[in-house]
Scaffold this motif. Structure first.
Motif, PDB file in Angstrom:
ATOM      1  N   GLN A  39       0.754  -1.111  -0.137  1.00 28.38           N
ATOM      2  CA  GLN A  39      -0.133  -0.114   0.065  1.00 28.38           C
ATOM      3  C   GLN A  39       0.951   1.296   0.031  1.00 28.38           C
ATOM      4  O   GLN A  39       0.376   2.508   0.038  1.00 28.38           O
ATOM      5  CB  GLN A  39      -1.088  -0.095   1.195  1.00 28.38           C
ATOM      6  N   HIS A  40       2.306   1.219   0.062  1.00 31.10           N
ATOM      7  CA  HIS A  40       3.086   2.318   0.231  1.00 31.10           C
ATOM      8  C   HIS A  40       2.860   3.287  -1.181  1.00 31.10           C
ATOM      9  O   HIS A  40       2.717   4.577  -0.945  1.00 31.10           O
ATOM     10  CB  HIS A  40       4.399   1.714   0.460  1.00 31.10           C
ATOM     11  N   CYS A  41       2.730   2.858  -2.246  1.00 35.19           N
ATOM     12  CA  CYS A  41       2.665   3.632  -3.316  1.00 35.19           C
ATOM     13  C   CYS A  41       1.484   4.487  -3.315  1.00 35.19           C
ATOM     14  O   CYS A  41       1.229   5.764  -3.611  1.00 35.19           O
ATOM     15  CB  CYS A  41       2.888   2.663  -4.601  1.00 35.19           C
ATOM     16  N   GLY A  42       0.121   3.754  -2.970  1.00 27.99           N
ATOM     17  CA  GLY A  42      -0.821   4.402  -2.726  1.00 27.99           C
ATOM     18  C   GLY A  42      -0.994   5.413  -1.732  1.00 27.99           C
ATOM     19  O   GLY A  42      -1.306   6.638  -1.823  1.00 27.99           O
ATOM     20  N   LEU A  43      -0.303   5.165  -0.493  1.00 28.15           N
ATOM     21  CA  LEU A  43      -0.037   6.247   0.485  1.00 28.15           C
ATOM     22  C   LEU A  43       0.807   7.429  -0.120  1.00 28.15           C
ATOM     23  O   LEU A  43       0.567   8.631   0.349  1.00 28.15           O
ATOM     24  CB  LEU A  43       0.515   5.621   1.668  1.00 28.15           C
ATOM     25  N   TYR A  44       1.933   6.996  -0.821  1.00 28.36           N
ATOM     26  CA  TYR A  44       2.574   8.501  -1.300  1.00 28.36           C
ATOM     27  C   TYR A  44       1.734   9.155  -2.292  1.00 28.36           C
ATOM     28  O   TYR A  44       1.950  10.654  -2.397  1.00 28.36           O
ATOM     29  CB  TYR A  44       3.735   7.519  -1.942  1.00 28.36           C
ATOM     30  N   MET A  45       1.084   8.538  -3.215  1.00 29.87           N
ATOM     31  CA  MET A  45       0.155   9.139  -4.005  1.00 29.87           C
ATOM     32  C   MET A  45      -0.878  10.226  -3.268  1.00 29.87           C
ATOM     33  O   MET A  45      -1.240  11.166  -3.604  1.00 29.87           O
ATOM     34  CB  MET A  45      -0.428   8.277  -5.080  1.00 29.87           C
ATOM     35  N   SER A  46      -1.288   9.475  -2.451  1.00 27.15           N
ATOM     36  CA  SER A  46      -2.527  10.126  -1.515  1.00 27.15           C
ATOM     37  C   SER A  46      -2.070  11.183  -0.927  1.00 27.15           C
ATOM     38  O   SER A  46      -2.606  12.510  -1.137  1.00 27.15           O
ATOM     39  CB  SER A  46      -3.044   9.268  -0.560  1.00 27.15           C
ATOM     40  N   LEU A  47      -0.798  11.174  -0.298  1.00 31.02           N
ATOM     41  CA  LEU A  47      -0.287  12.408   0.464  1.00 31.02           C
ATOM     42  C   LEU A  47       0.314  13.664  -0.632  1.00 31.02           C
ATOM     43  O   LEU A  47       0.138  14.955  -0.438  1.00 31.02           O
ATOM     44  CB  LEU A  47       1.341  12.044   1.250  1.00 31.02           C
TER      45      LEU A  47
END
Length: 751
Positions: free
Chosen positions: A311-319
């Protein structure tokens, strides 16, 4: 009877008129001395007459050719220029090579380009992220040498400068110690050049580095870290700014402008994806078409480290998406007066408490003092406030989710900073992402990339070398001559208001023109770079040194002791000085061995043009002279192209009027410069190039330099070389009239 016989006879008569008793030996001695004096004067007069005759004969002959390597090199360019006096009807149609061929088929009306709203603002917005500029490392272009050495036009300013720096870096190192700055610069350059051939997998180097920063949550080898401590370390040691950018510069809104005081300036950062602006909500959003490439880019980077992306890329894009909504384009911030908002650090801390501002800025500008009462300049206060709220919210999420997303975001930002020093897999990933979002830049040859990186690292050293080897006394002389004649040009303009005239003249007279490298402020370069340690084989560690030096340069600028960027190629204002970049004074645009005609016709006209744009940005609203002169030049062009009776078929826009006047005025200024007028006296030291000398060589050099590209070049409605025709018609400087047999009737008025 010759002159000597007459002198003897007069002497004899004088001796006969005196009684013998009154002719003592002393009198005879005096007479003989007079005789010898007259004889000497006669011989001297004869010698001067012979020398004058010989000198007159010599000046009627062409000067001796300039045989220096620089002259032989520039001769190749000048010989390709069509002689304007042998082809006066159409020589100006073919000056700039293939790009101007279309002009022979029809008149160029000039393209309309939107105004650059960053003009006059800090160059941070026009050359943002100098360190990041090196993130795109592209393949060597196979035909680069062909493009750079096109026979009929000069290389652009930046290419000429980079080639000169390349020659310096590749020159033999003789009698220098291993600790000398030249040896360090060449070692840095060589490790960069050899990086592709001796490529190692630097992912291990990167992983070792981030372990010092607390590890990486995606690899499950991390230790809890303090958010502000990690952020401060990234900004102060690795020139990486994940959430906001920090730089130094003057307050452009100050009444007197161009002040010498520099302030810490805080701005929104550069996000890796393009954004769209919603004028209804006044919010930015990530361009939807870039979301998929953005996610793929993040995933591929993590794959290169063999770690699960989960999920790290999703969190990166979300931030990233959350933060970007509070950014705004420059046009909006200008309209809302968000730029140069002055605030104390103490008050900033109250408005955006999630960031430890004082601690961060003290670390960035160490060892210089920063206190809570110091002012900083903000360029988007709403974004900074939004950033603080977002970080506070995500800290709470981190505690509940058990993942440090803020830390991961900062590490990914650092990775993007270090991609130029990583192996080709990372650079290719970045290249693919840039292509997918439509922002891929032109391929940059590897040598060019390495020269730029080295110049950023050793700009003080390279600036002084260029000053010593190329921009010697001849550069200082030409610079002051051009500025002196420019001031007289401004005085003679017809101004609409006396008050405006006085303001402009006072401003120009109060400024001093000087080179970007001061001879008086020579540094001990070896001492200046004493703490720089360059590894002979490891470019990754050398690149980290580059980041340290970039940070040091910003600190020096804050303290007021910084050297100007050696890669600058256009004049600019700094305090009470007009700074002429030393990087302009390189071949083939300039060389100390060139005849004055080449120096003034080529680089002199370019500098004059740049200064007019810099010092008189609103000249059309202040004086009637530019409009009248440009229209007169335009009518002469139409007459020459279309013949008499059709000269009212079109008119110039205001941007075109200004550019025509600037280009023509630059030609006049360069021609009238004091140092060049001396060359018209045909001194014995004059030399020729390609068989040309004096005014003919000057005009040919100007024609070659008229292809110089620039932000205002598109507004020129015809080839600037046509201005030679106008100059010859309006003055008696040209060796012969530029008459055009098939279009010689109904000549327009003189300008």
């Amino acid at each position: 009877m010759d002159q000597n016989s007459s002198v003897v006879e007069v002497t004899f008569q004088l001796s006969q008129e005196q009684p013998e008793t009154e002719q003592p030996k002393s009198l005879v001695k005096r007479l003989w001395l007079k005789f010898l004096l007259v004889l000497f004067v006669s011989a001297l007069i004869g010698t001067l007459i012979c020398l004058g005759f010989y000198s007159q004969r010599k000046t009627s002959e062409a000067p001796v050719p300039c045989t220096s390597p620089a002259c032989l090199k520039v001769a190749e360019h000048l010989s390709a220029i069509m002689d304007p006096f042998s082809r006066p009807c159409d020589y100006f149609l073919f000056t700039c090579g293939a790009e101007s061929v279309s002009l022979s088929r029809g008149r160029q009306r000039g393209r309309v380009i939107s105004n650059n709203l960053t003009a006059g603002l800090d160059r941070r917005w026009t050359d943002r992220g100098k360190a990041g500029g090196g993130r795109r490392v592209n393949k060597e272009a196979e035909n680069e040498s062909h493009r750079d050495k096109t026979a009929d036009r000069l290389p652009d300013r930046r290419t000429a400068l980079l080639h000169t720096i390349k020659e310096i870096l590749e020159s033999p190192v003789r009698n220098v110690s291993m600790k000398s700055v030249k040896e360090k610069a060449q070692r840095f350059y060589n490790t960069c050049r050899d990086f592709k051939n001796k490529e190692s997998l630097n992912s291990e180097n990167f992983l070792a580095l981030i372990q010092k920063l607390g590890g990486w949550v995606v690899s499950r080898r991390s230790t809890p870290t303090d958010f502000n401590e990690t952020l401060t370390l990234l900004m102060s040691k690795y020139n990486t700014f994940p959430f906001f950018s920090v730089y130094v510069g003057p307050d452009r809104r100050e009444l007197h402008g161009n002040g010498s005081q520099n302030y810490i300036q805080i701005d929104q950062p550069d996000f890796p994806t393009p954004t769209d602006w919603n004028s209804n909500t006044n919010r930015s959003i990530i361009n939807p078409q870039s979301l998929r490439p953005f996610y793929s880019f993040c995933k591929q980077l993590l794959d290169l480290f063999n770690v699960p992306f989960s999920q790290h890329c999703g969190l990166y894009m979300s931030l990233c998406s959350t933060l970007v909504t509070a950014t705004s384009p420059l046009t909006y911030r200008l309209s809302q007066k968000l730029l140069y908002h002055r605030i104390t650090i103490q008050k900033l801390q109250l408005l955006a408490p999630a960031i430890d501002w004082l601690k961060s800025l003290q670390a960035i500008f160490h060892p210089y003092s920063v206190s809570q009462s110091d002012f900083v300049l903000l360029h988007n206060l709403p974004y900074i406030v939004h950033l603080s709220h977002t970080i506070s919210d995500w800290k709470i999420k981190h505690e509940t989710m058990g993942s440090d997303s803020l830390h991961m975001y900062m590490i990914l930002t650092l990775l993007q900073t270090l991609i130029p020093a990583m192996d080709s897999r990372f650079t290719q990933t970045l290249r693919n992402f840039s292509t997918a979002i439509g922002s891929r830049e032109e391929d940059v040859p590897h040598w060019r990339h390495c020269v730029q990186q080295t110049a950023e690292c050793f700009e003080t050293f390279l600036g002084q070398v260029i000053k010593e080897q190329y921009a010697r006394e001849e550069a200082e002389e030409m610079m002051h001559d051009i500025y002196t004649v420019l001031k007289s040009k401004v005085v003679n303009l017809s101004w609409r208001e006396e008050k405006t005239r006085d303001l402009v003249l006072n401003k120009i007279n109060s400024l001093n023109a000087r080179l970007s490298v001061n001879t008086e402020d020579q540094l001990d370069l070896n001492e200046h770079y004493a703490e720089v340690i360059i590894n002979e084989k490891d470019y990754f560690s050398n690149y980290l040194q580059l980041l340290v030096l970039q940070q040091k340069r910003m600190c020096d600028l804050f303290s007021g002791t910084a050297q100007h960027d050696v890669l600058l190629i256009s004049p600019f204002l700094s305090g009470n000085d007009v700074i002429i970049p030393v990087g302009l004074f390189v071949s083939p645009l300039f060389h100390p061995t060139y005849p004055r005609a080449v120096r003034y016709g080529m680089l002199g006209s370019i500098i004059a043009k740049d200064l007019l744009h810099l010092l008189l940005p609103n000249i059309l609203s202040q004086s009637e002279s530019p409009r009248l002169e440009s229209e007169c030049v335009w009518l002469q062009y139409l007459h020459r192209r279309e013949g008499p009776g059709r000269s009212e078929s079109s008119s110039l826009s205001q941007s075109q009027q200004k550019e025509v006047w600037v280009q023509y005025s630059a030609l006049e200024i360069a021609l009238q410069a004091n140092a060049y007028n001396k060359a018209f006296q045909r001194q014995s030291t004059d030399t020729s190039v390609s068989g040309l000398f004096h005014i003919h060589l000057f005009l040919t050099s100007f024609i070659q330099a008229s292809c110089d590209s620039g932000p205002n070049r598109a507004f020129m409605p015809f080839e600037p070389s046509f201005l030679v025709t106008v100059l010859c018609r309006n003055s008696n400087f040209c060796p012969k009239l530029m008459t055009c047999d098939n279009k010689s009737q109904g000549n327009p008025q003189l300008c």
